[in-house]
Every structure is written in C-alpha cells, then in structure tokens.
Scaffold this motif. Structure first.
Motif, PDB file in Angstrom:
ATOM      1  N   ARG A  24    -105.033 -50.671 -58.678  1.00 60.86           N
ATOM      2  CA  ARG A  24    -105.352 -50.736 -57.252  1.00 60.86           C
ATOM      3  C   ARG A  24    -106.735 -51.341 -57.011  1.00 60.86           C
ATOM      4  O   ARG A  24    -106.917 -52.182 -56.120  1.00 60.86           O
ATOM      5  N   LEU A  25    -107.700 -50.902 -57.798  1.00 55.87           N
ATOM      6  CA  LEU A  25    -109.053 -51.436 -57.644  1.00 55.87           C
ATOM      7  C   LEU A  25    -109.116 -52.913 -58.029  1.00 55.87           C
ATOM      8  O   LEU A  25    -109.788 -53.717 -57.366  1.00 55.87           O
ATOM      9  N   MET A  26    -108.395 -53.264 -59.091  1.00 55.78           N
ATOM     10  CA  MET A  26    -108.466 -54.646 -59.567  1.00 55.78           C
ATOM     11  C   MET A  26    -107.719 -55.594 -58.640  1.00 55.78           C
ATOM     12  O   MET A  26    -108.133 -56.750 -58.469  1.00 55.78           O
ATOM     13  N   ILE A  27    -106.646 -55.154 -58.018  1.00 59.22           N
ATOM     14  CA  ILE A  27    -105.953 -55.995 -57.036  1.00 59.22           C
ATOM     15  C   ILE A  27    -106.899 -56.311 -55.885  1.00 59.22           C
ATOM     16  O   ILE A  27    -107.038 -57.467 -55.464  1.00 59.22           O
ATOM     17  N   ARG A  28    -107.559 -55.285 -55.367  1.00 57.41           N
ATOM     18  CA  ARG A  28    -108.509 -55.496 -54.276  1.00 57.41           C
ATOM     19  C   ARG A  28    -109.654 -56.403 -54.713  1.00 57.41           C
ATOM     20  O   ARG A  28    -110.105 -57.283 -53.978  1.00 57.41           O
ATOM     21  N   HIS A  29    -110.117 -56.192 -55.947  1.00 51.82           N
ATOM     22  CA  HIS A  29    -111.205 -56.991 -56.514  1.00 51.82           C
ATOM     23  C   HIS A  29    -110.788 -58.466 -56.598  1.00 51.82           C
ATOM     24  O   HIS A  29    -111.554 -59.367 -56.222  1.00 51.82           O
ATOM     25  N   HIS A  30    -109.582 -58.717 -57.102  1.00 50.03           N
ATOM     26  CA  HIS A  30    -109.079 -60.084 -57.209  1.00 50.03           C
ATOM     27  C   HIS A  30    -108.907 -60.723 -55.830  1.00 50.03           C
ATOM     28  O   HIS A  30    -109.197 -61.913 -55.650  1.00 50.03           O
ATOM     29  N   GLU A  31    -108.405 -59.953 -54.880  1.00 52.38           N
ATOM     30  CA  GLU A  31    -108.248 -60.489 -53.521  1.00 52.38           C
ATOM     31  C   GLU A  31    -109.605 -60.915 -52.955  1.00 52.38           C
ATOM     32  O   GLU A  31    -109.711 -61.949 -52.271  1.00 52.38           O
ATOM     33  N   HIS A  59    -117.628 -60.996 -61.161  1.00 53.44           N
ATOM     34  CA  HIS A  59    -116.938 -61.057 -62.457  1.00 53.44           C
ATOM     35  C   HIS A  59    -117.436 -59.961 -63.400  1.00 53.44           C
ATOM     36  O   HIS A  59    -116.647 -59.389 -64.161  1.00 53.44           O
ATOM     37  N   ARG A  60    -118.729 -59.710 -63.391  1.00 56.77           N
ATOM     38  CA  ARG A  60    -119.278 -58.682 -64.291  1.00 56.77           C
ATOM     39  C   ARG A  60    -118.656 -57.321 -64.024  1.00 56.77           C
ATOM     40  O   ARG A  60    -118.378 -56.559 -64.955  1.00 56.77           O
ATOM     41  N   GLN A  61    -118.429 -57.001 -62.756  1.00 57.20           N
ATOM     42  CA  GLN A  61    -117.803 -55.709 -62.486  1.00 57.20           C
ATOM     43  C   GLN A  61    -116.359 -55.694 -62.966  1.00 57.20           C
ATOM     44  O   GLN A  61    -115.889 -54.666 -63.469  1.00 57.20           O
ATOM     45  N   ALA A  62    -115.670 -56.823 -62.841  1.00 54.60           N
ATOM     46  CA  ALA A  62    -114.297 -56.897 -63.365  1.00 54.60           C
ATOM     47  C   ALA A  62    -114.291 -56.653 -64.870  1.00 54.60           C
ATOM     48  O   ALA A  62    -113.420 -55.948 -65.397  1.00 54.60           O
ATOM     49  N   THR A  64    -110.920 -60.151 -69.519  1.00 53.10           N
ATOM     50  CA  THR A  64    -112.112 -60.324 -70.349  1.00 53.10           C
ATOM     51  C   THR A  64    -112.213 -61.743 -70.897  1.00 53.10           C
ATOM     52  O   THR A  64    -113.276 -62.383 -70.826  1.00 53.10           O
ATOM     53  N   SER A  65    -111.109 -62.266 -71.412  1.00 54.58           N
ATOM     54  CA  SER A  65    -111.136 -63.600 -72.020  1.00 54.58           C
ATOM     55  C   SER A  65    -111.286 -64.695 -70.974  1.00 54.58           C
ATOM     56  O   SER A  65    -111.814 -65.771 -71.270  1.00 54.58           O
ATOM     57  N   GLY A  66    -110.853 -64.439 -69.742  1.00 55.88           N
ATOM     58  CA  GLY A  66    -110.955 -65.449 -68.696  1.00 55.88           C
ATOM     59  C   GLY A  66    -112.276 -65.438 -67.955  1.00 55.88           C
ATOM     60  O   GLY A  66    -112.901 -66.491 -67.752  1.00 55.88           O
ATOM     61  N   GLN A  67    -112.744 -64.261 -67.579  1.00 55.80           N
ATOM     62  CA  GLN A  67    -113.910 -64.193 -66.708  1.00 55.80           C
ATOM     63  C   GLN A  67    -115.231 -64.232 -67.476  1.00 55.80           C
ATOM     64  O   GLN A  67    -116.247 -64.659 -66.921  1.00 55.80           O
ATOM     65  N   GLY A  68    -115.228 -63.825 -68.748  1.00 56.50           N
ATOM     66  CA  GLY A  68    -116.448 -63.924 -69.541  1.00 56.50           C
ATOM     67  C   GLY A  68    -116.952 -65.358 -69.649  1.00 56.50           C
ATOM     68  O   GLY A  68    -118.116 -65.647 -69.333  1.00 56.50           O
ATOM     69  N   PRO A  69    -116.102 -66.305 -70.058  1.00 57.42           N
ATOM     70  CA  PRO A  69    -116.538 -67.708 -70.122  1.00 57.42           C
ATOM     71  C   PRO A  69    -116.928 -68.282 -68.765  1.00 57.42           C
ATOM     72  O   PRO A  69    -117.815 -69.127 -68.675  1.00 57.42           O
ATOM     73  N   GLU A  70    -116.266 -67.834 -67.695  1.00 56.98           N
ATOM     74  CA  GLU A  70    -116.628 -68.334 -66.361  1.00 56.98           C
ATOM     75  C   GLU A  70    -118.033 -67.899 -65.980  1.00 56.98           C
ATOM     76  O   GLU A  70    -118.789 -68.661 -65.356  1.00 56.98           O
ATOM     77  N   ILE A  71    -118.413 -66.689 -66.343  1.00 53.21           N
ATOM     78  CA  ILE A  71    -119.781 -66.228 -66.104  1.00 53.21           C
ATOM     79  C   ILE A  71    -120.770 -67.134 -66.829  1.00 53.21           C
ATOM     80  O   ILE A  71    -121.812 -67.527 -66.278  1.00 53.21           O
ATOM     81  N   ALA A  72    -120.451 -67.486 -68.076  1.00 51.38           N
ATOM     82  CA  ALA A  72    -121.349 -68.337 -68.865  1.00 51.38           C
ATOM     83  C   ALA A  72    -121.524 -69.704 -68.215  1.00 51.38           C
ATOM     84  O   ALA A  72    -122.643 -70.231 -68.135  1.00 51.38           O
TER      85      ALA A  72
END
Length: 206
Positions: free
Chosen positions: A154-161, A69-72, A96-104
């Motif tokens: 392209r990078l984020m699609i692969r990251h999400h997959e 998540h941090r890299q995203a 940012t709004s979705g993955q930041g709270p998940e990290i916490a």
C-alpha cells in the motif's frame, strides 16, 4: 533564486538550445551527405537538432527524486527479514536494482550542474508525492509476515504514484535530455510496478 541561478534569456533573443532558424538575411548552408553538395536552407527552416537546455524544472526533478528514491530503497530493504512472500522479495529486489543506479545518475548530473546532492530524505516533506511519514515507516518496521506485505504494498503503490506525478511534471517543464529520459523511464517503469503490486494486494499472481 533558482530560476535566476540557471539563467534567463530576453524575450527578443532566441531560446537557448533551440535549433537555428534560417531567415532572410545571410544564407544558411545545410551540409549534404558525405561527398555530396550542400544546399541553402529555406527561410523559416530549422537547421540542426536542438541542444539540451537545463531548466529549473530539471534541477527540481533531480533534487526531489533522489530523496524520493532513497525512501523507496529504505522500504524495500526492510523486506529481507520481514516478508515470507517470494513475490514481495522479488519486488523489493527490482526496486533496489532499478532505483539505486538512478540515484547515482541524478547525483552525478546535479554535481555537474554545480548543485549539491541532497544529503538525506525527510518523511514529512513531499508527502504530496506519496512519501511515507515517519509514523508509517515505524509501523512498517514493526510489521511482519502478511501484515508487512500488505502495508509495504500500500505504501509503495502510493509512493510510485507520487513518483509518476513528479516525473510527469518534469516531462511537462524540463529541458535537459538526460533528465527527460529519466522521467520517461520512471513513468513507464513505475506504472508497470503499480500494476504488479495491485495484483499482489488482490491476491492475483503477477
């Protein structure tokens, strides 16, 4: 070893957290509704709800997903001064709004388990889960405008997959109810974002 640290049970003992099963020895009384009478459970009946059981898969999921998540978040933060696309800006804000709270949440959960929260993220490890390499991140930092948008998508699609694959492993092997819920949210949320990003790449409005 992680599995040993989390504890194990003997084959003969009931699985920790499993719902109690009524047997043929002492009777198990099931409480009735408030003000009502209880009843005796029948042999083999599961009584009550199973508890949450932390497994090695749960710990591994949190320890891997936090750096992922941090890299995203790092990639999303680059959009502010590199894209001219409102759709890409909106995508970055959603990430940012979705993955930041998940990290916490995962960080607090790891601390409660007595585990250390990962200090940072690496680029080369976990490329099996779609993380960008250092070279790819440097290309993204150097890009601007349409070139940036295409590379980010392209990078984020692969990251999400990769995140969906990681979450699927947690759903298959995890036992902690909070981590299982988070994994389910990752699968549903990131699959939806993958669809949006592919549409953006194809030039189709999302």
């Amino acid at each position: 070893m992680l599995a040993s640290a989390l504890g194990a049970c003997s084959a003969a003992a009931p699985r920790p957290g499993a719902a109690p099963v009524a047997g043929t020895e002492a009777p198990v009384v099931v409480p009735g509704a408030p003000g009502g009478e209880g009843r005796v459970a029948t042999p083999g009946e599961r009584v009550g709800e199973p508890d949450s059981v932390t497994s090695a898969a749960d710990v591994m999921f949190a320890e891997r997903m936090i750096p992922h998540h941090r890299q995203a978040l790092e990639m999303a933060a680059l959009a502010a001064d590199r894209t001219t696309s409102p759709a890409v800006t909106a995508l970055a804000e959603r990430i940012t709004s979705g993955q930041g709270p998940e990290i916490a949440v995962m960080s607090r959960w790891l601390t409660a388990q007595g585990r250390q929260v990962p200090a940072d993220h690496g680029h080369e490890p976990d490329q099996a889960y779609g993380m960008a390499s250092l070279a790819e991140m440097n290309r993204l930092r150097a890009a601007r405008g349409k070139e940036f948008d295409t590379l980010l998508l392209r990078l984020m699609i692969r990251h999400h997959e990769g995140a969906v694959r990681m979450a699927g492993e947690e759903l298959a092997g995890g036992g902690d109810q909070l981590m299982l819920k988070m994994a389910g949210d990752v699968v549903s949320g990131q699959r939806a974002e993958i669809v949006r990003m592919r549409r953006l790449l194809d030039g189709t409005p999302s």
